[in-house]
Design an enzyme around this catalytic site. Structure first.
Site, PDB file in Angstrom:
ATOM      1  N   HIS A   1       0.861  -1.186   0.000  1.00  0.00           N
ATOM      2  CA  HIS A   1       0.000   0.000   0.000  1.00  0.00           C
ATOM      3  C   HIS A   1       0.902   1.242   0.000  1.00  0.00           C
ATOM      4  O   HIS A   1       1.948   1.253   0.648  1.00  0.00           O
ATOM      5  CB  HIS A   1      -0.919  -0.005   1.227  1.00  0.00           C
ATOM      6  CG  HIS A   1      -1.994   1.015   1.144  1.00  0.00           C
ATOM      7  ND1 HIS A   1      -1.757   2.356   1.350  1.00  0.00           N
ATOM      8  CD2 HIS A   1      -3.311   0.913   0.826  1.00  0.00           C
ATOM      9  CE1 HIS A   1      -2.887   3.030   1.174  1.00  0.00           C
ATOM     10  NE2 HIS A   1      -3.842   2.182   0.852  1.00  0.00           N
TER      11      HIS A   1
ATOM     12  N   GLU B   1      -4.150   2.120  -7.312  1.00  0.00           N
ATOM     13  CA  GLU B   1      -4.556   3.199  -6.410  1.00  0.00           C
ATOM     14  C   GLU B   1      -3.681   4.438  -6.667  1.00  0.00           C
ATOM     15  O   GLU B   1      -2.571   4.524  -6.128  1.00  0.00           O
ATOM     16  CB  GLU B   1      -4.387   2.766  -4.957  1.00  0.00           C
ATOM     17  CG  GLU B   1      -5.247   1.588  -4.557  1.00  0.00           C
ATOM     18  CD  GLU B   1      -5.537   1.589  -3.071  1.00  0.00           C
ATOM     19  OE1 GLU B   1      -6.717   1.584  -2.720  1.00  0.00           O
ATOM     20  OE2 GLU B   1      -4.593   1.607  -2.261  1.00  0.00           O
TER      21      GLU B   1
ATOM     22  N   GLY C   1      -8.092   8.957  -0.252  1.00  0.00           N
ATOM     23  CA  GLY C   1      -8.599   9.782   0.840  1.00  0.00           C
ATOM     24  C   GLY C   1      -8.772  11.262   0.515  1.00  0.00           C
ATOM     25  O   GLY C   1      -8.992  12.072   1.406  1.00  0.00           O
TER      26      GLY C   1
HETATM   27  P1  PGA Z   1      -9.860   5.615   0.284  1.00  0.00           P
HETATM   28  O1  PGA Z   1      -8.619   4.634   0.528  1.00  0.00           O
HETATM   29  O2  PGA Z   1     -10.985   4.790  -0.258  1.00  0.00           O
HETATM   30  O3  PGA Z   1     -10.148   6.198   1.632  1.00  0.00           O
HETATM   31  O4  PGA Z   1      -9.405   6.651  -0.699  1.00  0.00           O
HETATM   32  C1  PGA Z   1      -8.340   3.599  -0.357  1.00  0.00           C
HETATM   33  C2  PGA Z   1      -7.093   2.877   0.077  1.00  0.00           C
HETATM   34  O5  PGA Z   1      -6.152   3.523   0.544  1.00  0.00           O
HETATM   35  O6  PGA Z   1      -7.013   1.641  -0.019  1.00  0.00           O
END
Ligand code: PGA
Length: 231
Positions: free
Chosen positions: A85, A157, A163
């Site tokens: 991540h 991502e 976020g």
């Molecule tokens: P988010 O996070 O949906 O809050 O943007 C996704 C993630 O970091 O896996």
């Protein structure tokens, strides 16, 4: 569609107990994977989703203080594990070499990795997306068998989207997903980064998305229900 839920570093024991009570009412034909904190793994009792972890040790069990090995996760019925991540890559300096070691430990323990990749805002502005994603995927999956590569789940991502409420256009997502498909033709690919009950109508038009990795939304079972209904 796969719905993977990343609780991140949230929900203490008490909060997780009431969260599970709320979450247990959710029913959907889409497979769900819950990735709670390591502590809440021991406390997991849901029947409507599979259990995942957010991280694993790159080493086998032994003298590695503070680490949790893949075999120990497997002994708690963990079936999936998020690896690489961006929060770990950026905050903890996790390297592609370490991520590669983690993937191998997970496969040995029979756990399916969910490998995260994504570019920063600057990298996108400098047209480096293809290089960044190719580099991450190639290094992270080095030495995996074809069967392991086919089992692996990848989560695209964009770091600037996590976020923040910002999401790429469908064309931008599709371009990266096609690139991932060219590198890992049989892997399932998730999209993650501010996916929510409002933008799902648009996101679901992306033909290559096999599911979603949800951070913020994972903490709100009621809003998640709305998201799932619109899927
Ligand atoms: P988010 O996070 O949906 O809050 O943007 C996704 C993630 O970091 O896996």
């Amino acid at each position: 569609m796969i719905i993977a839920l990343n609780n991140k570093s949230n929900l203490n024991k008490e909060e997780f107990d009431s969260y599970q009570e709320e979450f247990s009412k959710l029913s959907t034909e889409h497979p769900m994977i819950m990735c709670p904190t390591h502590l809440n793994i021991a406390n997991f009792s849901l029947k409507n989703c599979s259990l995942g972890a957010q991280n694993v040790s790159k080493n086998d069990k032994g003298a590695h203080t503070g680490e949790v090995s893949a075999t120990d996760l497997a002994s708690y019925n963990v079936k999936y594990c998020i690896v690489g991540h961006s929060e770990r890559r950026q905050e903890l300096g996790e390297t592609d070499e370490e991520i590669n070691q983690k993937l191998k430990k997970l496969f040995q323990a029979g756990i399916t990795p969910i490998l995260c990749c994504g570019e920063t805002r600057e990298e996108r502005e400098q047209n480096k997306v293809v290089d960044v994603i190719t580099n991450e995927i190639t290094k992270d999956t080095e030495g995996l068998t074809n069967e392991e590569k086919a089992t692996l789940i990848v989560a695209y991502e964009p770091i600037w989207s996590i976020g923040t409420g910002l999401i790429p256009t469908n064309d931008e997502i599709e371009e990266v997903l096609q690139l991932i498909k060219s590198l890992l033709p049989e892997s399932k690919i998730l999209y993650g980064g501010s996916a929510n009950e409002k933008n799902i109508e648009e996101l679901k038009k992306c033909p290559t998305i096999d599911g979603y990795l949800l951070g913020g939304l994972s903490l709100k079972p009621n809003t998640l229900k709305e998201f799932i209904e619109k899927l």
